[in-house]
Design an enzyme around this catalytic site. Structure first.
Site, mmCIF file in Angstrom:
data_model
loop_
_atom_site.group_PDB
_atom_site.id
_atom_site.type_symbol
_atom_site.label_atom_id
_atom_site.label_comp_id
_atom_site.label_asym_id
_atom_site.label_seq_id
_atom_site.Cartn_x
_atom_site.Cartn_y
_atom_site.Cartn_z
ATOM 1 N N ASP A 97 1.023 -1.334 0.045
ATOM 2 C CA ASP A 97 0.012 -0.209 -0.013
ATOM 3 C C ASP A 97 0.980 1.286 -0.048
ATOM 4 O O ASP A 97 1.299 1.645 1.191
ATOM 5 C CB ASP A 97 -0.961 0.006 1.273
ATOM 6 C CG ASP A 97 -1.931 0.980 1.146
ATOM 7 O OD1 ASP A 97 -2.061 1.841 -0.026
ATOM 8 O OD2 ASP A 97 -3.009 0.693 1.955
ATOM 9 N N VAL A 98 1.185 1.893 -1.312
ATOM 10 C CA VAL A 98 2.100 2.901 -1.292
ATOM 11 C C VAL A 98 1.158 3.894 -1.855
ATOM 12 O O VAL A 98 1.906 5.091 -1.917
ATOM 13 C CB VAL A 98 3.460 2.693 -2.028
ATOM 14 C CG1 VAL A 98 4.190 1.691 -1.225
ATOM 15 C CG2 VAL A 98 3.146 1.729 -3.471
ATOM 16 N N LYS A 99 0.037 3.776 -2.733
ATOM 17 C CA LYS A 99 -0.474 4.974 -3.487
ATOM 18 C C LYS A 99 0.241 5.790 -4.270
ATOM 19 O O LYS A 99 0.236 6.981 -4.321
ATOM 20 C CB LYS A 99 -1.334 5.565 -2.520
ATOM 21 C CG LYS A 99 -2.475 4.776 -1.618
ATOM 22 C CD LYS A 99 -3.011 5.583 -0.434
ATOM 23 C CE LYS A 99 -4.142 4.778 0.410
ATOM 24 N NZ LYS A 99 -3.423 3.905 1.078
ATOM 25 N N ARG A 100 1.160 5.209 -5.015
ATOM 26 C CA ARG A 100 1.853 5.960 -6.019
ATOM 27 C C ARG A 100 0.950 6.523 -6.949
ATOM 28 O O ARG A 100 0.390 5.747 -7.478
ATOM 29 C CB ARG A 100 3.310 5.292 -6.616
ATOM 30 C CG ARG A 100 3.841 4.488 -5.601
ATOM 31 C CD ARG A 100 4.594 5.577 -4.676
ATOM 32 N NE ARG A 100 5.638 4.721 -3.818
ATOM 33 C CZ ARG A 100 6.196 5.341 -2.718
ATOM 34 N NH1 ARG A 100 5.606 6.506 -2.230
ATOM 35 N NH2 ARG A 100 7.292 4.824 -2.239
#
Length: 280
Positions: A97-100
């Site tokens: 979960d990094v939401k790049r």
């Protein structure tokens, strides 16, 4: 791309074998304290590896939240690298979960950091933000397809301000969230029988919006990563109430509701087994 290499197919097989739970590995300070661990990289490592060992075989995937590792600097990122590597060695799928979200070469670099085989922070899939335009994610889409990796596009999030953007109408007079879903379906390689490798993040607390905004029809093959279960208020009833006919595509993301059973691995494993039964 063969079925064995296709992330959507691998995820679908994991859900069929282990149930729909995704264990959110979110080592925030309150959980570390509850486990009597220090809020340090060493505490982070004990927490993360204990959680992985406890839930392996009982969940479809783990979902580490990168921010809780990054806040400890290089030492915390090293723990995240180790967690991702050990999960891979154990055959546990990882959704980082990094939401790049960015454009051009920057988006390509983010993709290489997380989706390129052999990268230190390699995961099976990552979360990404399409709000610079869904096409801005194309470098990640291409790299994911080339290496059997997956993406989850933020579509309908559960934060109160989300609808200001996600429910808004595009120039084609369709909801922004529906356009994101349509794009995911186009690029994800799903079929009637095989899940797409490009899924959506849809909060379990969004009520009727998933169906009323047309996401159910726009992306019928997309796996749905759904936070909001457990401590945030959603339960098994929301699977059908929120997601309708696509309830079988939902990945039930749980963190506190599962990890609060720790630090005893046996208690966590029992909790995972019970939750798996509740949501299957």
């Amino acid at each position: 791309m063969s079925t064995a290499e296709h992330f959507g197919a691998r995820l679908q097989e994991a859900v069929a074998s282990c149930g729909p739970l995704v264990a959110g590995i979110d080592p925030h300070s309150a959980l570390l304290e509850a486990w009597s661990l220090p809020d340090t990289a060493d505490g982070l490592r004990d927490f993360s590896l204990t959680a992985l060992d406890a839930v392996a075989g009982e969940v479809a995937a783990i979902k580490p939240q990168s921010a809780f590792f990054e806040r400890h600097g290089a030492a915390g990122v090293a723990v995240l690298e180790e967690l991702l590597r050990k999960a891979r060695e154990a055959g546990v799928l990882t959704i980082l979960d990094v939401k790049r979200g960015d454009i051009g070469s920057t988006m390509a670099a983010y993709a290489e950091a997380h989706l390129l085989p052999g990268a230190p922070l390699e995961a099976d899939a990552i979360t990404v933000s399409p709000y610079l335009g869904a096409g801005s994610l194309d470098p990640a889409v291409r790299l994911a397809a080339a290496h059997g990796k997956g993406l989850f596009l933020l579509a309908l999030t559960s934060n109160p301000d989300g609808p200001q953007v996600q429910h808004a109408r595009t120039v084609r007079d369709t909801p922004v969230a529906a356009e994101i879903a349509r794009h995911a379906e186009e690029v994800g390689g799903g079929t009637d029988d095989r899940w797409s490798s490009v899924g959506l993040v849809v909060g379990a607390t969004v009520g009727a919006a998933y169906r009323e905004l047309g996401l159910e029809q726009a992306a019928p093959s997309a796996p749905l990563l759904a936070p909001g279960f457990g401590a945030q208020g959603a339960g098994p009833a929301e699977l059908r109430e929120v997601f309708g006919d696509n309830a079988g595509h939902v990945l039930v993301s749980l963190s506190r509701g599962l990890l609060a059973a720790g630090p005893d691995p046996a208690a966590m494993r029992a909790r995972a087994a019970q939750l798996r039964a509740d949501y299957s």
